[in-house]
Design an enzyme around this catalytic site. Structure first.
Site, PDB file in Angstrom:
ATOM      1  N   GLY A  84       0.806  -1.225   0.000  1.00  0.00           N
ATOM      2  CA  GLY A  84       0.000   0.000   0.000  1.00  0.00           C
ATOM      3  C   GLY A  84       0.834   1.268   0.000  1.00  0.00           C
ATOM      4  CB  CYS A 106      -0.664   0.846  -6.857  1.00  0.00           C
ATOM      5  SG  CYS A 106      -0.558   0.077  -5.227  1.00  0.00           S
ATOM      6  CB  ILE A 160       2.047  -6.628 -16.304  1.00  0.00           C
ATOM      7  CG1 ILE A 160       2.617  -7.923 -15.729  1.00  0.00           C
ATOM      8  CG2 ILE A 160       1.651  -6.791 -17.739  1.00  0.00           C
ATOM      9  CD1 ILE A 160       1.665  -9.114 -15.749  1.00  0.00           C
TER      10      ILE A 160
END
Lengths: 304, 266
Positions: A74, A131, A192
């Site tokens: 995160g 993300c 990717i």
């Protein structure tokens, strides 16, 4: 025999070799300096940066799955100011290109970051719109061609630095988002990012990750990454940084053949702190064994 | 560089229910400190991608051997338990911040639960001239390991099992709370399940005794780059996530915030 040429050009920046440490797996490089000479790496992509410091998600943030890793960090990072004041001067002591991975909740935040970086000694900006572990920004921009176009166009207008857009595989057709980014003026693409995944502990009947879902990386996603690099290479003319489960020299050659100019090494850094230079050495060995004098002869050289 | 990380297994055998002791010949032996860990790449199976962080149990400096005592909890540790002497392991380490004892500290309480007892063993040999009281809690009689070592190297020892099959019945924190004011340690060193550590933390805090606890978290690189093994550390206004691998695994108990949902599985 003549030394093989390993240098590549990524968006006008000359890299001594195509090996690029991928964002989020290499910190700001400092953890690796006692294991290898990080100046041997073509470029280092620093961990994802935001305008303000970010706490990140609660632990556990990692789960191992067969041949793969799920993470839900995160975007924990100290913010752009700390990066520029404390980390960048240290990193600049090494002879390697620096790519800064930027992350925002809004288009304005992405633009502010690009504008701030414009006057600092970094080589490239990587626009992270992929993300999977943050509520705002990230995937919200990266999954659809129209939002990819919008954010890329806006950021490009705010910086003179070469701009790489990092694409997500969590979209219906990655060729469409790739084309949108190129139409909006990006100088290169990286792909990717991780695939959205999940792992469950059946004893506790709980997800292993506190965030429930996370991004899957490692050899488990390599065939998908390779396919997507190849597909995108067919429809765009900008350089591609290929990544997704690259663990050794063979993997690197496969991505070059599929059309990648840069070789992003991510998960491998978590397994072996010397992964970047090990892969580089294996790539060199391959070139010598196969009498390839210039690495550019491998890029997109897949025989169909 | 890769080859220098390869170490030979000298022995590997069961020491209790699901617990194994492995001896590894390694040049890191003389650098290892109590509470540090080694990061082991599993051989023979590429699908088990991540290294396994396992605490250093003991060190034999004369032989240049590092010992790990580990519980079998999944595919990785199961594979580890099947390895034999002569097999080689790719090892990073010693990693992390271990335990430390200031020169003025003479009396130390060691509190360990289950597989959390393993990282405490080397303390007794590394700082030989301290007075130790050991509080060890195991699940049952079959789970007991290295009790003889702790009996030999400490001045006093309290033993509990959950089912009462050996020592006192119950959890070790109860016994520790009962005895701590008599023992009056200047320093507490603890490792075990998070609920246990939470209680030790509050016992130490109430009495203002210095306390170091060793934490466990699911780990990635082990060298401080990937930010996955985080734990909450108190800040002036709230908390921030620190790295268990390089800021820890040993923390001062009054600096960390222990969440119940943090797992402890060895």
């Amino acid at each position: 025999m003549k030394m093989s040429n390993l240098a590549v050009d990524i968006c006008g920046v000359k890299l001594k070799n195509p090996i690029i440490a991928a964002s989020g797996t290499f910190g700001f490089g400092e953890a690796f300096t006692s294991y290898m000479d990080i100046s041997r790496i073509g470029a280092i992509t620093v961990t994802g940066i935001t305008l303000e410091p970010r706490l990140g998600n609660p632990p556990p943030r990692i789960a191992e799955t067969p041949s793969g890793i799920l993470n839900s960090v995160g975007l924990q990072n100290p913010g752009i100011n700390y990066f520029l004041d404390a980390e960048l001067p240290e990193l600049r002591k090494y002879d390697t290109a620096i790519i800064v991975n930027i992350n925002g909740n809004t288009i304005d935040e992405y633009c502010s970051l690009a504008r701030i970086l414009d006057s600092h000694p970094i080589d490239l900006i990587e626009l992270n719109i992929s993300c999977p572990n943050v509520k705002e920004g990230g995937l919200a921009f990266g999954a659809h061609p129209d939002t990819v176009y919008e954010v890329t166009k806006a950021v490009k207008a705010n910086t003179k630095k070469p701009l790489i857009v990092k694409l997500t595989p969590n979209t219906s057709d990655i060729r469409e988002t790739a084309k949108a980014a190129v139409e909006a003026g990006c100088d290169g693409l990286s792909l990717i990012n991780t695939l959205l995944g999940m792992a469950i502990d059946i004893k506790k009947r709980r997800p292993i990750l506190a965030n429930i879902t996370g991004g899957l990386s490692g050899p488990a996603i390599k065939p998908i990454a390779l396919r997507m690099v190849w597909e995108v290479a067919q429809v765009v003319d900008v350089p591609i940084v290929g990544m997704g489960g690259i663990m050794d020299g063979t993997d690197a050659v496969e991505f070059l053949l599929a059309g990648a100019t840069g070789i992003g090494v991510g998960t491998a850094n978590l397994v072996d702190p010397t992964a970047c230079v090990d892969i580089l050495d294996e790539l060199k060995d391959y070139m010598i064994e196969n009498k390839i004098e210039d690495i550019r002869d491998l890029i997109g050289a897949l025989r169909i | 560089m890769k080859n220098s990380r390869m170490c030979k297994i000298i022995s590997n055998h069961s020491i209790a229910d699901n617990m194994y002791l492995m001896a590894i010949e390694s040049s890191i032996a003389d650098r290892a400190r109590p509470g540090q860990f080694i990061h082991i790449k599993l051989p023979y199976d590429d699908s088990l991608l991540l290294r396994r962080p396992i605490s250093i149990n003991n060190v034999d400096l004369d032989k240049g051997v590092v010992y790990i005592a580990y519980q079998v909890v999944g595919k990785g540790t199961e594979l580890l338990s099947s390895l034999e002497s002569g097999d080689h392991l790719d090892i990073l380490g010693p990693l992390g911040n271990g335990f430390s004892i200031s020169s003025y500290v003479e009396t130390v309480a060691i509190v360990g639960g289950g597989c959390g007892i393993a990282p405490l063993r080397y303390i007794l040999d590394y700082w030989k001239d301290r007075s130790y009281t050991a509080f060890l809690g195991y699940r049952d009689g079959n789970s007991i390991y290295q009790l003889d070592d702790f009996e030999k190297e400490s001045d006093n020892l309290y033993l509990t099992t959950d089912d009462g099959s050996k020592g006192e019945k119950g959890v070790i924190t109860k016994v520790f709370e009962r005895e701590v004011d008599m023992v009056r340690p200047q320093l507490i060193m603890a490792c075990g399940p998070t609920p246990m550590l939470k209680q030790i933390q509050s016992i130490a805090n109430e009495r203002n005794i210095a306390c170091q606890i060793s934490l466990e978290e699911r780990m990635g690189c082990g060298i401080g780059a990937c930010m996955v093994c985080s734990c909450k550390v108190k800040m002036k206004d709230g908390f921030e996530y620190k790295k268990v691998c390089t800021d820890g695994p040993v923390f001062l108990s009054d600096e960390v915030i222990l969440d119940e949902n943090v797992q402890f599985s060895c």
